[in-house]
Design an enzyme around this catalytic site. Structure first.
Site, PDB file in Angstrom:
ATOM      1  N   CYS B  89      28.852   8.026 -50.745  1.00 24.70           N
ATOM      2  CA  CYS B  89      27.446   8.323 -50.577  1.00 24.70           C
ATOM      3  C   CYS B  89      27.335   8.881 -48.913  1.00 24.70           C
ATOM      4  O   CYS B  89      26.986   8.222 -48.001  1.00 24.70           O
ATOM      5  CB  CYS B  89      26.808   7.255 -50.918  1.00 24.70           C
ATOM      6  N   ILE B  90      27.220  10.168 -48.912  1.00 24.15           N
ATOM      7  CA  ILE B  90      26.877  10.886 -47.658  1.00 24.15           C
ATOM      8  C   ILE B  90      26.045  11.859 -47.887  1.00 24.15           C
ATOM      9  O   ILE B  90      26.011  12.459 -49.086  1.00 24.15           O
ATOM     10  CB  ILE B  90      28.146  11.406 -46.651  1.00 24.15           C
TER      11      ILE B  90
END
Ligand SMILES: [Zn+2]
Ligand SMILES: [Zn+2]
Lengths: 602, 167
Positions: B89-90
């Protein structure tokens, strides 16, 4: 619309089925020839009733006729046998069965020759399409045109069987083409086979169109429209795939001879809109034909309050939404195109020469380009497709002042929205078919129509589920097979389950497995690179004996062979990549062990 | 569509092969499908993930580079910005439209100018400096804030597992 067949029939395998069919047919032929052997077979039936055969005079008479029987030619004989077979209902069914058997065998041959092993998603699509087709044609034959005679039922069924067969092949061809287009190195032979098959399907659809014209000439316009609608759809879809395929192959060829001059580059720029309009034309044409076909069915049959009309109306609604969505998308396209032409001028030759970079979107050289207000340059086509979904400069994120009056930008959820799932609310209907209305021996059964989007297919067998689950687990080794199967039972599709997993809708496995199970943890290491490194578990602390751990020497001469080279051959590329990965892990291991040794020494 | 994506992926593959960033390898798992890659990422030095080689899967959409790929670690990971199932999750992996976390400026989001190399470099820096604001793994984020020693121990175990060294 997805369909669930309530009870799954246990299907025999192809070999037993073929054997049984052939056996039944030969029994049937034997029966027919046995009857026809008797030269009086035409009259004997009635004779038998009048005079018993054991009377003396009858016997003699038979004998004299027997000699004349040899004078019948072979073709006459077979003709007679055939007419016997068509009169006996059991024989008729055996022959129909044999025809289907031939069709299935033909399909299997084509699959073996052109496609080889089918991939799981292809199988799924195929099954889905098959049940959909069967369901709609069933509704059509019994609900819409409401056939009364067995002959009519047979004619329509054979027409649609053939069409359905071609539809399935066309779908398979499309799926396979999409898969092949993901690979740069498909052998020319498999392209040729697939294209040949698609060409054959298209030729067949043309032929069937002619047949429907011919039949329509005698039976009237309505029959023609009903017969040809599905044929036209088949033709359009197949041609669409062929055109896309041709463009794809053209692109690949272009890539291989990289010497691009300015003329071809500008030609390519101009090609963009042409391709877009070809795509648009095919998609809209298919949707419109389908829509008109359904409206026609609704109007023609006066069945406004029946089950069939309900199904047709739902399908109409879905088609209407699809057309609307496509038009919206097209308006957005036109709007962006117009906006671009007005606000972003073409870059001059000097500007392009000054800017030595490639286009940042496709990484290819720019011969022509458009300039944004922030002076960043892009290909017209690349910029166009990006602006359709976002209104900012890809490079510097400058927000472009685009105020689309009717902001038609599709929401992300809408982009990912599967077009085959028109509605989200579950809607179940039962469709009851009472075959005894037509012929006494036809079965009666019920079909449940479900609009629940996730339940998109007929139930899959356990082995299929297992295969699908294993496929998912390859991607997500953290999930156990039972959890995946549970979800697959609901979704019936690998893609949907993967989506569920990625969206976190599936029960997550434990956050972090505290149990030290080396076999499970190392199985996650890619490509089983760590062959012989498994050793009995040590007590887990830093007091390990680091000398015990063997580290293979990383050969340095190998480094020259694999180092910084991009091979032209795909297999060599794969090997090099594999070696590089292996070496990275070995080096890391070595470094780690050395470091730990140093720490434990001090 | 897939044609231009294919050409771009090929160009990226070539670039990553000829000029690989330190400790990073990426390429298609099987050349028959250029839209599924595997990447190996070495844990950055001086961090708790130092020395580990972490495998991850990249799945590209047919309209790449207009949409971002999906990335997922295929080894066990314990990190505030990695979901328990390995998904990363970036912000660079989020399409400009969607914002699941609700507080990322669109400047950090996906754009066609980004590339596999940039994604992998961002992941390396994410490994070095977790962003405990976006809690993809709440337990990890909590442990990272409150009990760094325990976090380091878990990270150490993961590193050993990726190297095939018994823990
Ligand atoms: Zn471009
Ligand atoms: Zn800019």
């Amino acid at each position: 619309m997805p369909i669930i067949v309530m009870e799954r029939l246990p299907l025999p395998n192809l070999r037993t089925y073929t054997c049984a069919s052939v056996l039944a047919l030969s029994a049937c032929i034997y029966y027919a020839t046995y009857i026809v052997k008797d030269p009086d077979w035409n009259t004997s039936k009635s004779d038998l009733e009048i005079a018993p055969p054991n009377s003396e005079g009858e016997f003699v008479n038979n004998n004299t006729n027997n000699t004349s029987a040899d004078e019948r030619t072979f073709s006459q004989f077979t003709g007679d046998a055939f007419s016997v077979m068509t009169k006996e209902p059991v024989c008729v069914w055996i022959m129909i069965n044999m025809a289907y058997c031939w069709l299935i065998l033909l399909g299997r041959c084509v699959q073996k020759f052109v496609f080889g092993q089918l991939r799981v998603s292809e199988q799924q699509h195929l099954e889905e399409k098959f049940w959909n087709f069967v369901f709609y044609k069933f509704i059509f034959v019994f609900g819409v045109i409401n056939v009364q005679y067995l002959e009519e039922v047979l004619l329509w069924c054979s027409w649609f069987s053939l069409l359905g067969f071609l539809h399935l092949l066309s779908q398979l061809g499309k799926d396979r083409f999409e898969y092949l287009s993901f690979s740069p190195t498909t052998p020319a032979w498999s392209h040729a086979k697939l294209l040949g098959l698609l060409g054959c399907i298209f030729a067949f659809s043309l032929f069937m169109f002619l047949v429907s014209i011919f039949v329509g000439f005698f039976q009237g316009l309505n029959t023609f429209a009903f017969m040809s609608a599905e044929v036209i759809l088949l033709g359009i879809r197949t041609l669409h795939v062929i055109v896309r395929y041709a463009l794809h192959l053209y692109d690949i060829c272009r890539e291989s001879n990289t010497s691009l001059n300015r003329d071809t580059a500008t030609a390519l720029e101009k090609r963009g809109p042409v391709i877009y309009y070809i795509e648009l034309g095919f998609e809209i044409a298919a949707l419109v034909v389908d829509f008109v076909h359904h409206v026609h069915m609704l109007l023609w049959s006066n069945i406004f309050l029946s089950m069939a009309s309900l199904v047709i109306c739902m399908q109409l609604r879905y088609l209407f939404h699809e057309i609307q969505r496509r038009c919206k998308k097209h308006r957005n396209y036109l709007w962006v195109l117009n906006h671009m032409e007005q606000n972003y001028p073409m870059a001059s030759a000097e500007e392009i020469a000054e800017n030595s970079d490639n286009c940042a979107i496709c990484w290819e050289k720019m011969e022509t380009a458009r300039k944004l207000p922030c002076t960043h340059l892009f290909h017209t086509m690349c910029l166009q497709s990006w602006l359709e979904q976002d209104k900012s400069c890809p490079t510097c994120r400058l927000t472009l002042n685009i105020e689309n009056p009717s902001d038609n930008r599709p929401e992300p959820s809408e982009i990912q929205h599967n077009p085959t799932q028109p509605t989200r609310q579950p809607l179940n209907h039962f469709f009851h078919f009472d075959g005894s209305r037509y012929v006494s021996w036809l079965p009666s059964f019920s079909v449940e129509v479900s609009q629940l989007p996730r339940l998109s297919r007929a139930a899959a067998s356990n082995s299929q589920l297992d295969a699908m689950a294993r496929q998912v687990q390859q991607l997500f080794p953290h999930y156990t097979i039972p959890i995946i199967i549970e979800d697959l039972r609901v979704t019936r599709s690998v893609e949907l389950t993967i989506e569920n997993i990625l969206d976190g809708r599936l029960n997550s496995p434990p956050v972090f497995r505290e149990s030290d199970d080396p076999s499970s943890s190392t199985s996650n290491v890619p490509l089983s690179l760590l062959q012989n490194n498994e050793q009995p578990s040590h007590s887990s602390n830093s007091q390990q004996n680091w000398d015990e751990i063997t580290v293979e020497n990383v050969e340095s001469e190998d480094a020259v062979a694999i180092g910084s080279r991009f091979s032209k051959s795909p297999t060599e590329r794969e090997q090099i990549l594999y070696k590089r990965k292996e070496r990275l892990i070995q080096t890391a291991r070595k470094r780690y062990v050395e470091k730990q040794k140093k720490i434990s020494e001090t | 569509m897939a044609g231009s994506a294919l050409r771009r992926l090929m160009a990226e593959y070539k670039q990553l092969t000829l000029n690989p960033p330190e400790g990073i390898i990426a390429g298609p798992i099987n050349e028959e499908n250029f839209f599924e890659w595997e990447a190996l990422i070495t844990g950055p030095e001086g961090t708790c993930f130092e020395g580990g080689v972490f495998p991850a899967k990249l799945i590209f959409p047919p309209d790449y580079p207009l949409s971002p790929p999906k990335m997922q670690f295929t080894c066990e990971m314990f990190h505030p910005n990695i979901y328990a199932d390995g998904r990363v999750c970036i912000s660079i992996l989020h399409a400009p439209g969607d914002d699941p976390m609700g507080y990322e400026s669109s400047a950090e989001r996906w754009s066609p100018v980004q590339s596999v190399e940039k994604i992998l470099l961002s992941v390396v820096s994410m490994l070095a400096e977790p962003n405990d604001e976006s809690g993809a793994n709440v337990d990890a984020a909590k442990m990272w804030r409150e009990n760094r020693d325990e976090f380091n121990k878990i990270a150490e175990r993961i590193v050993r597992r990726t190297l095939g060294i018994p823990t």
